[in-house]
Design a protein around this motif. Structure first.
Motif, short mmCIF file in Angstrom:
data_model
loop_
_atom_site.label_atom_id
_atom_site.label_comp_id
_atom_site.label_asym_id
_atom_site.label_seq_id
_atom_site.Cartn_x
_atom_site.Cartn_y
_atom_site.Cartn_z
N THR A 26 -7.09 -61.28 -18.65
CA THR A 26 -8.29 -62.05 -18.98
C THR A 26 -7.94 -62.92 -20.17
O THR A 26 -7.34 -62.43 -21.13
N ALA A 27 -8.29 -64.19 -20.12
CA ALA A 27 -7.99 -65.08 -21.24
C ALA A 27 -8.95 -66.25 -21.24
O ALA A 27 -9.54 -66.60 -20.22
N PRO B 67 -4.28 -55.27 -22.55
CA PRO B 67 -3.70 -56.24 -21.62
C PRO B 67 -4.20 -56.14 -20.19
O PRO B 67 -4.20 -57.13 -19.47
N TRP C 93 -10.42 -58.95 -29.54
CA TRP C 93 -9.72 -60.15 -29.04
C TRP C 93 -8.86 -60.73 -30.16
O TRP C 93 -9.20 -60.66 -31.33
N ALA D 191 -1.89 -60.71 -20.66
CA ALA D 191 -3.32 -60.45 -20.48
C ALA D 191 -3.73 -60.78 -19.05
O ALA D 191 -3.14 -61.64 -18.41
N TYR E 290 -5.70 -64.10 -30.86
CA TYR E 290 -5.35 -65.44 -30.40
C TYR E 290 -3.88 -65.71 -30.66
O TYR E 290 -3.25 -65.09 -31.50
N TYR F 131 -7.37 -63.77 -26.15
CA TYR F 131 -7.11 -62.72 -25.17
C TYR F 131 -7.47 -61.36 -25.75
O TYR F 131 -7.39 -61.15 -26.96
N SER G 72 -9.89 -64.24 -13.31
CA SER G 72 -9.71 -62.91 -13.86
C SER G 72 -8.79 -62.08 -12.99
O SER G 72 -8.83 -62.17 -11.76
N VAL H 12 -4.84 -69.71 -27.15
CA VAL H 12 -5.23 -68.71 -26.15
C VAL H 12 -5.92 -67.54 -26.82
O VAL H 12 -5.38 -66.93 -27.74
#
Length: 156
Positions: A109-110, A17, A139, A107, A141, A13, A84, A11
């Motif tokens: 958004t990812a 957040p 970003w 988050a 991960y 992100y 989103s 993931v």
């Protein structure tokens, strides 16, 4: 045709957040750079790996056979862009999600790279830098493991 989407995720992100990036904007970026390819399902969130996928995701060591082409009878690598603004939260290993190597992931958004096991692959720094340039946020991960394999109907 039904496809099986793995519950093993890499993931990506933003560290902010509450950052919300319009889903279509993020999908546009990912298809433009070749990470995401053809749309796979009716939700508009699952994509085949793009032509430049292996330029953006680095598989480590002796990775097992990685299936990059969509399969109806087995899981394969894919790119998912959840809607989103919908929170993706991993609070503890006791919940439906297990986050690996991170204590909390939250988050709005990812980008999910599906069928990636813990420490099997990492995003290239240029991918993270491109996401930062497009969104104004750094970003990171994490590896996430869900209990389920999701089946979705294809866009065909």
């Amino acid at each position: 045709m039904a496809l099986k989407f793995s519950g093993k995720w890499l993931v990506l992100y933003p560290v902010v957040p509450d950052l919300v990036v319009v889903q279509d904007q993020l999908i546009g970026l990912l298809t433009e750079i070749g990470l995401a390819g053809d749309l796979l399902d009716n939700s508009g969130a699952y994509f085949a790996t793009g032509k430049q996928f292996l330029s953006h995701i680095c598989f480590l060591g002796c990775s097992p056979a990685i299936e990059l082409e969509p399969q109806s009878d087995q899981v394969f690598c894919y790119v998912q862009v959840p809607e989103s603004g919908q929170p993706l939260s991993v609070l503890s290993t006791g919940n439906a999600f297990k986050v690996r190597r991170k204590s909390v992931l939250s988050a709005r958004t990812a980008v999910i790279i599906g069928n990636i096991y813990e420490s099997e692959a990492v995003p290239e720094s240029a991918l993270l830098a491109g996401l930062e340039a497009a969104t104004g946020s750094v970003w990171r991960y994490a590896y996430v493991s869900t209990a389920d394999v999701v089946t979705a109907t294809t866009a065909d």
